[in-house]
Design a protein around this motif. Structure first.
Motif, mmCIF file in Angstrom:
data_model
loop_
_atom_site.group_PDB
_atom_site.id
_atom_site.type_symbol
_atom_site.label_atom_id
_atom_site.label_comp_id
_atom_site.label_asym_id
_atom_site.label_seq_id
_atom_site.Cartn_x
_atom_site.Cartn_y
_atom_site.Cartn_z
ATOM 1 N N HIS A 274 0.873 -1.399 -0.054
ATOM 2 C CA HIS A 274 -0.008 0.086 0.073
ATOM 3 C C HIS A 274 0.581 1.295 0.321
ATOM 4 N N ARG A 275 0.555 2.398 -1.101
ATOM 5 C CA ARG A 275 1.262 2.963 -0.936
ATOM 6 C C ARG A 275 -0.134 4.398 -1.011
ATOM 7 N N TRP A 276 1.170 4.822 1.144
ATOM 8 C CA TRP A 276 1.120 6.284 1.531
ATOM 9 C C TRP A 276 1.430 7.292 0.696
ATOM 10 N N ARG A 277 0.959 8.135 -0.257
ATOM 11 C CA ARG A 277 1.477 9.429 -0.244
ATOM 12 C C ARG A 277 1.735 10.398 1.219
ATOM 13 N N TYR A 278 0.379 10.728 2.118
ATOM 14 C CA TYR A 278 0.944 11.551 3.699
ATOM 15 C C TYR A 278 0.701 10.401 4.210
ATOM 16 N N ALA A 279 1.494 10.018 5.065
ATOM 17 C CA ALA A 279 1.143 9.014 5.921
ATOM 18 C C ALA A 279 1.831 9.841 7.282
ATOM 19 N N ASN A 280 3.238 10.856 7.336
ATOM 20 C CA ASN A 280 3.509 11.250 8.467
ATOM 21 C C ASN A 280 4.139 12.615 8.312
ATOM 22 N N VAL A 281 4.015 13.158 9.818
ATOM 23 C CA VAL A 281 4.875 14.913 9.215
ATOM 24 C C VAL A 281 5.698 15.291 9.541
ATOM 25 N N ASP A 282 6.457 15.600 8.732
ATOM 26 C CA ASP A 282 7.754 15.874 8.493
ATOM 27 C C ASP A 282 8.002 17.269 8.893
ATOM 28 N N GLN A 283 7.132 18.778 8.675
ATOM 29 C CA GLN A 283 7.165 19.079 9.331
ATOM 30 C C GLN A 283 4.999 19.848 9.256
ATOM 31 N N PRO A 284 5.345 20.218 10.722
ATOM 32 C CA PRO A 284 3.844 20.741 11.030
ATOM 33 C C PRO A 284 3.452 22.362 11.023
ATOM 34 N N ALA A 285 2.355 22.846 11.145
ATOM 35 C CA ALA A 285 2.436 23.892 11.309
ATOM 36 C C ALA A 285 2.066 24.842 11.629
ATOM 37 N N GLY A 286 2.534 23.846 13.337
ATOM 38 C CA GLY A 286 3.051 24.625 14.292
ATOM 39 C C GLY A 286 2.100 25.566 15.502
ATOM 40 N N GLN A 287 0.920 25.071 14.497
ATOM 41 C CA GLN A 287 -0.541 26.176 15.452
ATOM 42 C C GLN A 287 -1.226 24.400 15.767
ATOM 43 N N ALA A 288 -1.717 24.477 16.152
ATOM 44 C CA ALA A 288 -3.093 23.679 16.705
ATOM 45 C C ALA A 288 -3.870 23.618 15.373
ATOM 46 N N PHE A 289 -4.257 24.476 15.262
ATOM 47 C CA PHE A 289 -5.527 24.443 13.973
ATOM 48 C C PHE A 289 -5.454 25.541 12.882
ATOM 49 N N LEU A 290 -6.093 25.558 12.001
ATOM 50 C CA LEU A 290 -6.116 27.318 11.172
ATOM 51 C C LEU A 290 -7.272 27.349 11.039
ATOM 52 N N LEU A 291 -7.656 28.217 11.432
ATOM 53 C CA LEU A 291 -8.940 29.271 11.540
ATOM 54 C C LEU A 291 -9.185 30.700 11.270
ATOM 55 N N ASP A 292 -9.923 30.452 10.032
ATOM 56 C CA ASP A 292 -10.506 32.561 9.806
ATOM 57 C C ASP A 292 -12.079 32.801 9.421
ATOM 58 N N ASP A 293 -12.511 33.174 10.443
ATOM 59 C CA ASP A 293 -13.422 33.774 10.801
ATOM 60 C C ASP A 293 -13.858 34.635 10.188
ATOM 61 N N VAL A 294 -13.419 35.400 9.551
ATOM 62 C CA VAL A 294 -14.174 35.729 8.108
ATOM 63 C C VAL A 294 -14.477 34.755 6.983
ATOM 64 N N SER A 295 -13.753 34.403 6.338
ATOM 65 C CA SER A 295 -14.381 33.260 5.405
ATOM 66 C C SER A 295 -15.182 31.904 5.704
ATOM 67 N N GLN A 296 -15.543 31.675 7.276
ATOM 68 C CA GLN A 296 -15.680 31.205 8.155
ATOM 69 C C GLN A 296 -15.434 29.493 7.778
ATOM 70 N N LEU A 297 -14.065 29.163 7.183
ATOM 71 C CA LEU A 297 -13.254 27.646 6.292
ATOM 72 C C LEU A 297 -12.131 27.271 7.767
ATOM 73 N N ALA A 298 -11.868 26.325 7.922
ATOM 74 C CA ALA A 298 -11.031 26.039 8.891
ATOM 75 C C ALA A 298 -10.668 24.732 8.494
ATOM 76 N N ALA A 299 -8.899 24.013 9.206
ATOM 77 C CA ALA A 299 -8.282 23.407 9.530
ATOM 78 C C ALA A 299 -7.913 23.071 10.590
ATOM 79 N N CYS A 300 -7.923 21.365 10.406
ATOM 80 C CA CYS A 300 -7.411 21.058 11.160
ATOM 81 C C CYS A 300 -6.448 19.057 10.998
ATOM 82 N N GLY A 301 -5.749 19.074 12.224
ATOM 83 C CA GLY A 301 -5.264 17.388 11.748
ATOM 84 C C GLY A 301 -4.078 17.028 12.691
ATOM 85 N N ASP A 302 -4.021 15.643 12.060
ATOM 86 C CA ASP A 302 -1.934 15.862 12.744
ATOM 87 C C ASP A 302 -1.398 16.752 12.281
#
Ligand SMILES: Cc1cc2nc3c(=O)[nH]c(=O)nc-3n(C[C@H](O)[C@H](O)[C@H](O)COP(=O)(O)OP(=O)(O)OC[C@H]3O[C@@H](n4cnc5c(N)ncnc54)[C@H](O)[C@@H]3O)c2cc1C
Length: 331
Positions: A274-302
């Motif tokens: 099995h090929r995992w294209r995105y398996a582990n994190v080499d360089q994290p975002a360095g913030q617990a999550f990304l949240l934009d309350d103007v566009s009302q979009l957000a992102a989270c994950g390991d």
């Protein structure tokens, strides 16, 4: 009182499921998952008689919030410690796999059991690959095949960073942080052994240029007894060979494995890759999550914190806390 918001979540891994559960009391939450089942990289592959945890191998619980969230799963034995010996190869030293601060937990009877338990009662569409996002703050739509889902007041991407970056509209203010994030690939080999090789370990870290990890999947709790191995290539080797034909990758990994464990021709012949294209994190975002309350979009994950199951949970739990504060004061 604030009205219930309509929240769409892309991805039913541990992060998406954690967020959905955190928001269920104040939002109408719908999750869209491209795979057939839930769990994402906490994955289990079934063949006729055996199962392979071909994604996350185990997880640790270090943070009190994660521990508290897992109390029921632990009481219901949906997660259990994985015991046995951890070897280092080629020198063969053995240590305990679990114990003290580094108790290693697995889903029981399979790695995706925790996600399945967390998914109970949630509105989840599987086989639903999100191809595009359109709309505007408060009125987002998802394109899935020839249908359109929405509108959603808020959308959260709980997919690996590169996949989230591709989908998130330009209005999202954190594309810079997403672009800085780097993830590693991983090739995973799955081998059903026709005879028990009586290996003296449950798992082994391997000092080898091609493979870095071997686990005896049947040493995990509640798995079928038939001996079977899960073998991971190293992050570097996987990244370097990401686009190679899978058959070549399979052959090279089998050759590497046979430096440590005898594999018969029929076992090799039946081995899956099995090929995992995105398996582990080499360089994290360095913030617990990304949240934009103007566009009302957000992102989270390991990838926000580190390439671990616990990090995926912590990222989503923190985003849930922040989103609730915003939703509470919204008209
Ligand atoms: C081989 C391997 C070994 C690992 N070993 C360990 C380990 O030993 N210990 C540990 O703690 N962690 C380990 N990890 C990492 C761990 O699995 C992850 O940190 C964790 O599972 C990430 O959870 P997540 O919810 O952030 O992302 P994911 O589990 O990746 O969930 C994201 C979900 O989004 C879905 N998705 C993506 N794009 C779309 C789209 N367009 N539309 C709809 N759905 C979409 C995906 O299908 C997936 O289900 C390992 C991972 C791999 C691959």
């Amino acid at each position: 009182m604030a009205r219930r918001i309509r929240l769409g979540i892309v991805g039913a891994g541990i992060a998406g499921l954690t967020l959905a559960r955190a928001m269920a009391d104040c939002a109408d939450v719908r999750i869209f998952e491209k795979s057939r089942g839930v769990g994402g990289r906490m994955a289990t592959r079934r063949t006729d008689a055996v199962t392979f945890d071909h994604g996350a191998q185990y997880f640790t619980i270090r943070d009190g919030r994660f521990r508290a969230a897992l109390e029921t799963a632990q009481a219901d034995r949906v997660i259990e410690p994985w015991t046995g010996a951890l070897a280092t190869l080629p020198d063969g030293n053995l240590a305990a796999l679990s114990g003290g601060d580094t108790t290693r937990y697995v889903g029981s009877p399979s790695m995706n059991a925790l996600a399945k338990a967390m998914a109970a009662g949630l509105d989840i569409q599987t086989d639903a690959p999100v191809e595009a996002i359109s709309g505007t703050a408060g009125k987002w739509f998802l394109k899935i095949g020839d249908r359109r889902e929405g509108p959603f007041d808020w959308l959260v991407l709980a997919a690996p960073a590169p996949q989230s970056a591709l989908l998130l509209p330009d209005e999202f203010t954190h594309h810079g942080a997403l672009a800085k994030t780097r993830m590693n690939a991983c090739f995973t080999l799955m081998i059903r052994q026709t005879e028990d090789a009586k290996l003296p370990f449950a798992a082994a870290r391997v000092d080898d240029p091609v493979i870095g990890w071997i686990s005896r999947n049947n040493s995990k709790p509640e798995r079928p007894d038939d001996p079977c191995l899960v073998v991971n290539a190293t992050a570097k080797w996987s990244d370097d060979h990401l686009e190679e034909p899978l058959e070549d990758v399979r052959r090279t990994m089998l050759e590497a494995l046979q430096r440590y464990i005898p594999i018969s021709p029929s076992e090799a012949e039946a081995a899956n890759i099995h090929r995992w294209r995105y398996a582990n994190v080499d360089q994290p975002a360095g913030q617990a999550f990304l949240l934009d309350d103007v566009s009302q979009l957000a992102a989270c994950g390991d990838w926000c914190i580190a390439g671990r199951v616990e990090a995926a949970f912590l990222s989503a739990a923190a985003l849930g806390g922040a989103l609730k504060q915003i939703v509470k004061v919204a008209p």
